[in-house]
Write an enzyme that holds these catalytic residues in place. Structure first.
Site, PDB file in Angstrom:
ATOM      1  N   SER A 131       0.702  -1.326   0.046  1.00  0.00           N
ATOM      2  CA  SER A 131      -0.205  -0.008   0.039  1.00  0.00           C
ATOM      3  C   SER A 131       0.696   1.357   0.130  1.00  0.00           C
ATOM      4  O   SER A 131       1.849   1.299   0.545  1.00  0.00           O
ATOM      5  CB  SER A 131      -0.870   0.008   1.380  1.00  0.00           C
ATOM      6  OG  SER A 131      -1.407  -1.189   1.399  1.00  0.00           O
ATOM      7  N   PRO A 133       0.129   5.897   0.059  1.00  0.00           N
ATOM      8  CA  PRO A 133      -0.920   6.896   0.618  1.00  0.00           C
ATOM      9  C   PRO A 133      -2.068   7.173  -0.382  1.00  0.00           C
ATOM     10  O   PRO A 133      -3.146   7.145  -0.412  1.00  0.00           O
ATOM     11  CB  PRO A 133      -0.033   8.156   0.722  1.00  0.00           C
ATOM     12  CG  PRO A 133       1.261   7.625   1.085  1.00  0.00           C
ATOM     13  CD  PRO A 133       1.589   6.475   0.449  1.00  0.00           C
ATOM     14  N   GLY A 136      -4.565   2.037  -2.257  1.00  0.00           N
ATOM     15  CA  GLY A 136      -4.681   0.825  -1.229  1.00  0.00           C
ATOM     16  C   GLY A 136      -5.675  -0.128  -2.010  1.00  0.00           C
ATOM     17  O   GLY A 136      -5.289  -1.212  -2.658  1.00  0.00           O
ATOM     18  N   GLU A 246      -2.583 -14.634   1.587  1.00  0.00           N
ATOM     19  CA  GLU A 246      -2.780 -13.585   2.728  1.00  0.00           C
ATOM     20  C   GLU A 246      -4.521 -13.731   3.049  1.00  0.00           C
ATOM     21  O   GLU A 246      -4.660 -13.382   4.272  1.00  0.00           O
ATOM     22  CB  GLU A 246      -2.636 -11.990   2.515  1.00  0.00           C
ATOM     23  CG  GLU A 246      -2.935 -11.264   3.401  1.00  0.00           C
ATOM     24  CD  GLU A 246      -2.570  -9.601   3.050  1.00  0.00           C
ATOM     25  OE1 GLU A 246      -1.859  -9.493   1.900  1.00  0.00           O
ATOM     26  OE2 GLU A 246      -2.673  -8.784   4.039  1.00  0.00           O
TER      27      GLU A 246
HETATM   28  C1  FAD Z   1      -4.263  -2.465  10.632  1.00  0.00           C
HETATM   29  C2  FAD Z   1      -3.592  -2.448   9.055  1.00  0.00           C
HETATM   30  C3  FAD Z   1      -2.832  -3.214   8.659  1.00  0.00           C
HETATM   31  C4  FAD Z   1      -2.147  -3.217   7.142  1.00  0.00           C
HETATM   32  N1  FAD Z   1      -1.105  -3.811   7.042  1.00  0.00           N
HETATM   33  C5  FAD Z   1      -0.695  -3.423   5.606  1.00  0.00           C
HETATM   34  C6  FAD Z   1       0.647  -3.939   5.582  1.00  0.00           C
HETATM   35  O1  FAD Z   1       1.481  -4.514   6.359  1.00  0.00           O
HETATM   36  N2  FAD Z   1       1.227  -3.875   4.190  1.00  0.00           N
HETATM   37  C7  FAD Z   1       0.418  -3.170   3.294  1.00  0.00           C
HETATM   38  O2  FAD Z   1       0.942  -3.091   2.102  1.00  0.00           O
HETATM   39  N3  FAD Z   1      -0.686  -2.700   3.389  1.00  0.00           N
HETATM   40  C8  FAD Z   1      -1.435  -2.823   4.741  1.00  0.00           C
HETATM   41  N4  FAD Z   1      -2.402  -2.232   4.996  1.00  0.00           N
HETATM   42  C9  FAD Z   1      -3.102  -1.409   4.206  1.00  0.00           C
HETATM   43  C10 FAD Z   1      -4.575  -1.956   3.437  1.00  0.00           C
HETATM   44  O3  FAD Z   1      -4.064  -3.084   2.580  1.00  0.00           O
HETATM   45  C11 FAD Z   1      -5.242  -0.860   2.904  1.00  0.00           C
HETATM   46  O4  FAD Z   1      -5.709  -0.079   3.928  1.00  0.00           O
HETATM   47  C12 FAD Z   1      -6.725  -1.447   2.083  1.00  0.00           C
HETATM   48  O5  FAD Z   1      -5.980  -2.111   1.069  1.00  0.00           O
HETATM   49  C13 FAD Z   1      -7.635  -0.341   1.718  1.00  0.00           C
HETATM   50  O6  FAD Z   1      -6.882   0.814   1.028  1.00  0.00           O
HETATM   51  P1  FAD Z   1      -6.932   2.466   1.933  1.00  0.00           P
HETATM   52  O7  FAD Z   1      -6.576   2.412   3.236  1.00  0.00           O
HETATM   53  O8  FAD Z   1      -6.234   3.056   0.751  1.00  0.00           O
HETATM   54  O9  FAD Z   1      -8.299   2.475   1.397  1.00  0.00           O
HETATM   55  P2  FAD Z   1      -9.192   3.070   0.260  1.00  0.00           P
HETATM   56  O10 FAD Z   1      -8.700   2.388  -0.938  1.00  0.00           O
HETATM   57  O11 FAD Z   1      -9.324   4.534  -0.022  1.00  0.00           O
HETATM   58  O12 FAD Z   1     -10.891   2.739   0.385  1.00  0.00           O
HETATM   59  C14 FAD Z   1     -11.673   3.490   1.199  1.00  0.00           C
HETATM   60  C15 FAD Z   1     -13.070   3.067   1.346  1.00  0.00           C
HETATM   61  O13 FAD Z   1     -13.674   2.868  -0.235  1.00  0.00           O
HETATM   62  C16 FAD Z   1     -14.191   1.463  -0.438  1.00  0.00           C
HETATM   63  N5  FAD Z   1     -13.616   1.219  -1.822  1.00  0.00           N
HETATM   64  C17 FAD Z   1     -12.493   1.542  -2.585  1.00  0.00           C
HETATM   65  N6  FAD Z   1     -12.506   1.075  -3.748  1.00  0.00           N
HETATM   66  C18 FAD Z   1     -13.711   0.550  -3.928  1.00  0.00           C
HETATM   67  C19 FAD Z   1     -14.345  -0.100  -4.942  1.00  0.00           C
HETATM   68  N7  FAD Z   1     -14.028  -0.388  -6.146  1.00  0.00           N
HETATM   69  N8  FAD Z   1     -15.706  -0.551  -4.808  1.00  0.00           N
HETATM   70  C20 FAD Z   1     -16.383  -0.589  -3.607  1.00  0.00           C
HETATM   71  N9  FAD Z   1     -15.890  -0.202  -2.397  1.00  0.00           N
HETATM   72  C21 FAD Z   1     -14.256   0.593  -2.743  1.00  0.00           C
HETATM   73  C22 FAD Z   1     -13.074   0.767   0.543  1.00  0.00           C
HETATM   74  O14 FAD Z   1     -13.763  -0.540   0.948  1.00  0.00           O
HETATM   75  C23 FAD Z   1     -12.971   1.575   1.749  1.00  0.00           C
HETATM   76  O15 FAD Z   1     -14.230   1.254   2.635  1.00  0.00           O
HETATM   77  C24 FAD Z   1      -3.148  -2.280   6.393  1.00  0.00           C
HETATM   78  C25 FAD Z   1      -4.160  -1.514   6.777  1.00  0.00           C
HETATM   79  C26 FAD Z   1      -4.575  -1.742   8.085  1.00  0.00           C
HETATM   80  C27 FAD Z   1      -5.750  -1.128   8.361  1.00  0.00           C
END
Ligand code: FAD
Length: 399
Positions: A131, A133, A136, A246
């Site tokens: 991930s 900024p 995600g 995963e």
């Molecule tokens: C505790 C924790 C540990 C983590 N550890 C790691 C790690 O070790 N390594 C790593 O690389 N990442 C890690 N992550 C990151 C994690 O993979 C991302 O937070 C996750 O993929 C969501 O991305 P985002 O936070 O950018 O949210 P966003 O992608 O911005 O999503 C925001 C909201 O929009 C919704 N959304 C987005 N796109 C769609 C769609 N196409 N259809 C419907 N809804 C949608 C999502 O469901 C969410 O509710 C971690 C996250 C957390 C919370």
């Protein structure tokens, strides 16, 4: 599905129970019991990892030729269930559950020969650099740049939410090597050392006080080209393969143990008519959770059966990821309901093993609220629930 136990499985269970009785001391059990995080704390994790390594049981899901146990599906089920019921700590999944299986599927013989033994022994502790900024759910839009310079890639950019990057000595990482075509086509998969010059790790604290995740910055970090997994610009294939592991679970036994602890909590919580466990409203919620958890267990069996035959979990793992996240959250919600006002005092100090601060209310109450907060993240981490539903709709149901 036929899950009848044979006499040799009963003998195996006795062996497992004997082993757990022998090796699980108070520190390990307390480390697991007072763990409010999504992941086990590093020190407890590593102690438990080494004990299992010396026993030869640290990677039950790996093929035997790479250091797996050679257990059949039921033996693996017996192991995870008995370990959970006995209160054993969890193990971090990034090496054993993600990087290892990925290397077995996509690594070169040299990469397997070097990294797999180090994952097994605990010498290497991995973190996952997917991930960013701005990337995600839409992971393919990642921008961390890797430019070729001689025999190295030179990395500039950042990764975020990197679990346990502050403990890890290695990272598996997705980088941008080509920005000209479709986003998925210009991604490369790299393995790198966390002590490489130019890497800095900044903590991000959870609402509960835990430090599990970080932001990692890359400033002209050199990574040898030999550390690439798969072909250049084809890292997306490797990344997706790893994500199936995963999301492939193995968590039903742990949830079952959490539900058992919740029932104990309800039994020790007095209400006017006796204990909360006897309250018809609460008992109905417990029973309903138990039934849904049994369905999750059977889904997990189906995925484990695919793995036992040498396959990968497949997109069905997204079903498990989604159901598991919901169930974990539901159990912590019921735990907050059970301890009531005792969930309110937030006592991080009381959760430190070996101190003299007495917990308030039922013993288990001190982890209930931080655990509740932390479990909110499970429907986001590893790919959000909504994204898992999209995968199921597209790749499982063909919609
Ligand atoms: C505790 C924790 C540990 C983590 N550890 C790691 C790690 O070790 N390594 C790593 O690389 N990442 C890690 N992550 C990151 C994690 O993979 C991302 O937070 C996750 O993929 C969501 O991305 P985002 O936070 O950018 O949210 P966003 O992608 O911005 O999503 C925001 C909201 O929009 C919704 N959304 C987005 N796109 C769609 C769609 N196409 N259809 C419907 N809804 C949608 C999502 O469901 C969410 O509710 C971690 C996250 C957390 C919370």
């Amino acid at each position: 599905m036929d899950i009848r136990l044979l006499p040799e499985h009963d003998r195996f269970r006795d062996e497992v129970r004997g082993f757990l009785d022998r090796v699980l001391d108070d520190d390990l059990r307390d480390g697991a019991r007072f763990c409010a995080g999504i992941f086990q704390d590093y020190a407890t994790n590593m102690r438990w990892h080494r004990i299992l390594y010396h026993q030869g049981w640290v990677a039950p899901s790996w093929p035997k030729q790479y250091g797996g146990t050679g257990w059949d599906l039921l033996q693996r089920y017996i192991w995870t269930t008995e370990a959970s019921v006995a209160g054993a700590p969890g193990l971090a999944p990034m090496g054993l559950g993600m990087c290892g299986p990925m290397l077995i599927g996509h690594g070169t013989p040299e990469q397997r020969g070097y990294y797999l033994p180090r994952i097994l022994s605990g010498e290497d502790y991995w973190c996952q650099g997917y991930s960013e900024p701005g990337a995600g759910s839409d992971l393919a839009s990642l921008t961390l740049r890797a430019d070729i310079d001689g025999e190295d890639y030179v990395l500039n950019g950042t990764k975020i939410w990197t679990t346990h990057a502050h403990h890890a000595n290695r990272m598996f990482c997705l980088v941008r090597t080509d920005a000209s075509g479709k986003p998925q086509q210009g991604i490369t998969f790299l393995l790198l050392d966390m002590d490489s010059p130019g890497i800095s790790v900044e903590p991000i604290l959870f609402a509960s006080g835990e430090h599990e995740v970080n932001q990692v910055f890359f400033d002209n970090v050199r990574v040898p080209r030999g550390n690439r997994v798969g072909r250049e610009n084809d890292g997306w294939t490797v990344a997706k393969y790893l994500l199936e592991f995963e999301r492939g679970g193995g968590g039903a036994a742990r949830m079952q143990a959490a539900l058992t602890r919740l029932k104990d909590l309800a039994r020790s919580t007095p209400v006017d008519s006796g204990s909360l466990a006897e309250d018809p409203g609460f008992a109905r919620k417990l029973a309903s959770a138990e039934i849904d958890l049994a369905a999750i267990q059977y889904t997990e069996f189906r995925i484990l059966a695919a793995l036992a035959q040498g396959g990968n979990p497949g997109p069905e793992s997204s079903i498990l990821k989604n159901l598991g996240a919901n169930m974990g959250q539901r159990i912590t919600e019921l735990a907050v309901e059970a301890v009531g006002c005792y969930a309110a005092p937030h006592q991080p100090e009381a959760r430190t093993v070996g101190n003299n601060i007495a917990p308030v209310g039922p013993d288990q109450a001190i982890v209930v609220l931080p655990n509740y907060f932390n479990m909110r993240a499970t429907s986001i981490a590893g790919g959000s629930n909504e994204v898992q539903k999209n995968i199921v709709a597209k790749l499982v149901l063909g919609l």
